[in-house]
Design a protein around this motif. Structure first.
Motif, mmCIF file in Angstrom:
data_model
loop_
_atom_site.group_PDB
_atom_site.id
_atom_site.type_symbol
_atom_site.label_atom_id
_atom_site.label_comp_id
_atom_site.label_asym_id
_atom_site.label_seq_id
_atom_site.Cartn_x
_atom_site.Cartn_y
_atom_site.Cartn_z
ATOM 1 N N ASP A 27 0.814 -1.207 0.000
ATOM 2 C CA ASP A 27 0.000 0.000 0.000
ATOM 3 C C ASP A 27 0.852 1.263 0.000
ATOM 4 O O ASP A 27 0.442 2.307 -0.511
ATOM 5 C CB ASP A 27 -0.921 0.003 1.226
ATOM 6 C CG ASP A 27 -2.042 1.024 1.121
ATOM 7 O OD1 ASP A 27 -2.646 1.137 0.032
ATOM 8 O OD2 ASP A 27 -2.314 1.721 2.116
ATOM 9 N N ALA A 55 -9.000 -4.619 2.922
ATOM 10 C CA ALA A 55 -9.670 -3.329 2.764
ATOM 11 C C ALA A 55 -9.415 -2.432 3.973
ATOM 12 O O ALA A 55 -9.263 -1.208 3.842
ATOM 13 C CB ALA A 55 -11.166 -3.539 2.570
ATOM 14 N N THR A 58 -5.397 -1.292 4.227
ATOM 15 C CA THR A 58 -4.839 -0.444 3.170
ATOM 16 C C THR A 58 -5.705 0.788 2.958
ATOM 17 O O THR A 58 -6.880 0.820 3.334
ATOM 18 C CB THR A 58 -4.729 -1.216 1.842
ATOM 19 O OG1 THR A 58 -6.042 -1.657 1.441
ATOM 20 C CG2 THR A 58 -3.819 -2.427 1.980
ATOM 21 N N ASP A 59 -5.116 1.801 2.329
ATOM 22 C CA ASP A 59 -5.838 3.045 2.068
ATOM 23 C C ASP A 59 -5.793 3.472 0.605
ATOM 24 O O ASP A 59 -6.654 4.215 0.155
ATOM 25 C CB ASP A 59 -5.239 4.192 2.907
ATOM 26 C CG ASP A 59 -5.389 3.953 4.390
ATOM 27 O OD1 ASP A 59 -6.525 3.736 4.853
ATOM 28 O OD2 ASP A 59 -4.357 3.975 5.102
ATOM 29 N N LEU A 63 -7.526 -3.171 -4.892
ATOM 30 C CA LEU A 63 -7.638 -4.557 -4.439
ATOM 31 C C LEU A 63 -8.216 -5.393 -5.573
ATOM 32 O O LEU A 63 -9.286 -5.078 -6.105
ATOM 33 C CB LEU A 63 -8.538 -4.642 -3.204
ATOM 34 C CG LEU A 63 -8.130 -3.743 -2.028
ATOM 35 C CD1 LEU A 63 -9.154 -3.872 -0.893
ATOM 36 C CD2 LEU A 63 -6.736 -4.077 -1.539
ATOM 37 N N SER A 89 -13.407 -0.634 1.487
ATOM 38 C CA SER A 89 -12.211 -0.113 0.808
ATOM 39 C C SER A 89 -12.436 1.253 0.174
ATOM 40 O O SER A 89 -11.503 1.827 -0.396
ATOM 41 C CB SER A 89 -11.753 -1.099 -0.276
ATOM 42 O OG SER A 89 -12.678 -1.150 -1.353
ATOM 43 N N ARG A 92 -12.360 0.602 -3.935
ATOM 44 C CA ARG A 92 -11.063 0.239 -4.531
ATOM 45 C C ARG A 92 -11.027 -1.198 -5.045
ATOM 46 O O ARG A 92 -9.954 -1.719 -5.354
ATOM 47 C CB ARG A 92 -9.938 0.434 -3.503
ATOM 48 C CG ARG A 92 -9.659 1.882 -3.169
ATOM 49 C CD ARG A 92 -8.473 2.038 -2.222
ATOM 50 N NE ARG A 92 -8.784 1.618 -0.855
ATOM 51 C CZ ARG A 92 -8.157 0.664 -0.181
ATOM 52 N NH1 ARG A 92 -7.185 -0.026 -0.757
ATOM 53 N NH2 ARG A 92 -8.486 0.378 1.053
ATOM 54 N N LEU A 93 -12.162 -1.866 -5.150
ATOM 55 C CA LEU A 93 -12.182 -3.283 -5.484
ATOM 56 C C LEU A 93 -12.342 -3.528 -6.985
ATOM 57 O O LEU A 93 -13.185 -2.925 -7.651
ATOM 58 C CB LEU A 93 -13.326 -3.982 -4.745
ATOM 59 C CG LEU A 93 -13.502 -5.481 -5.000
ATOM 60 C CD1 LEU A 93 -12.277 -6.262 -4.527
ATOM 61 C CD2 LEU A 93 -14.764 -5.997 -4.314
#
Length: 297
Positions: A27, A55, A58-59, A63, A89, A92-93
């Motif tokens: 990350d 999720a 991380t920032d 993912l 997340s 972010r997926l």
């Protein structure tokens, strides 16, 4: 071209500290994505549970599941879990779907191996998309939620190495999450061309073209042995003598300059992203690869 890193989920003796350390380092950058795969009859972490942890840990990094097999899950529950991961997340997926290559995984969860087809996978994905769209797919008071952060659900990739599969996935996928065993860049580009043509014929935007390969960083003999040891463990459904025969030409091993050269070869044919697959939990190798990727990008 962007470069992602896969979690070492298929390595032995994992613990929460190792997983979190890898997630945190990835990350921090410069990797574009954090990936992980699914197996059932194996001692890797369960994919959807791990999604929640990654999720939260991380920032920044994207993912990417490489891949989930829909036929091993109830499609509504899978859609709910993935939407939850997208929520946690912050959108972010990316979800890679594939039919899987092992009947034992199907049998372990009571799934019918006869459903190991692209048609069956597409049917389950269609149900998931309906869930993400907020449709009531049963006579319930409210639809199944939560709604994903990304409108309509996460971006979907197809995990495959075959042209027929690529063509059939153009109807629902946004791109490829492929793999290359022998790092034949020309052959990989041929598959990319199939995708480019199939997506164009379907009237869709150009596909996201991603591939992956195993890696080991270090002195030649030791690095190649690391790859062989990993393959022996991971490909446990294949007789060991067959794995040993393919190990010298499967995946990549070498030093930093050689890795950068390989990445440049994939970039030259229009690869959008390479997902590197570790063959060790060695954090030092992870940090060294990060330096290569930083200079490359």
């Amino acid at each position: 071209m962007r470069v992602g890193m896969t979690m070492p989920v298929m390595e032995p003796d994992l613990d929460a500290a190792t997983l979190r350390t890898w997630a945190t380092i990835v990350d921090e950058g410069p990797f574009s994505s954090l990936c992980w795969g699914e197996r059932i009859a194996f001692d890797n972490p369960e994919s959807l549970t791990l999604l929640g942890a990654l999720a939260a840990w991380t920032d920044r990094v994207r993912l990417v599941t490489t891949v989930i097999v829909p036929q091993l899950h109830d499609p509504v529950m899978c859609a709910k879990a993935l939407a939850t991961g997208d929520l946690i997340s912050g959108g972010r997926l990316t979800v890679g779907f594939g039919v899987g290559g092992r009947h034992e995984d199907y049998q372990a969860v009571g799934a019918d191996p006869k459903t190991q087809t692209m048609r069956d996978m597409a049917e389950r994905i269609a149900i998931m998309r309906r869930v993400w769209a907020g449709e009531r797919i049963t006579d319930s008071v409210l639809p199944v939620g939560p709604p994903p952060v990304q409108p309509g659900g996460p971006r979907l990739l197809v995990g495959t190495i075959g042209p027929k599969t690529v063509r059939s996935a153009a109807a629902w996928a946004d791109g490829l999450a492929g793999t290359t065993l022998d790092l034949d860049v020309g052959k990989q580009n041929e598959l990319f061309d199939v995708a480019r043509q199939a997506w164009a014929q379907a009237g869709k935007p150009a596909p996201h073209l991603a591939t992956s390969f195993w890696f080991a960083l270090g002195p030649a003999e030791a690095a190649r042995e690391q790859v062989r040891t990993h393959l022996r463990r991971y490909m446990n459904w294949i007789p060991a003598e067959y794995v040993d025969a393919m190990a010298p030409t499967t995946g990549w091993s070498g030093d930093e300059e050689q890795l950068a050269a390989v990445l440049r070869e994939f970039a030259a044919v229009g690869t959008d992203e390479v997902h590197l697959i570790p063959t060790s939990t060695d954090v030092d190798q992870l940090r060294r690869v990060a330096e290569v990727v930083h200079d490359f990008t």
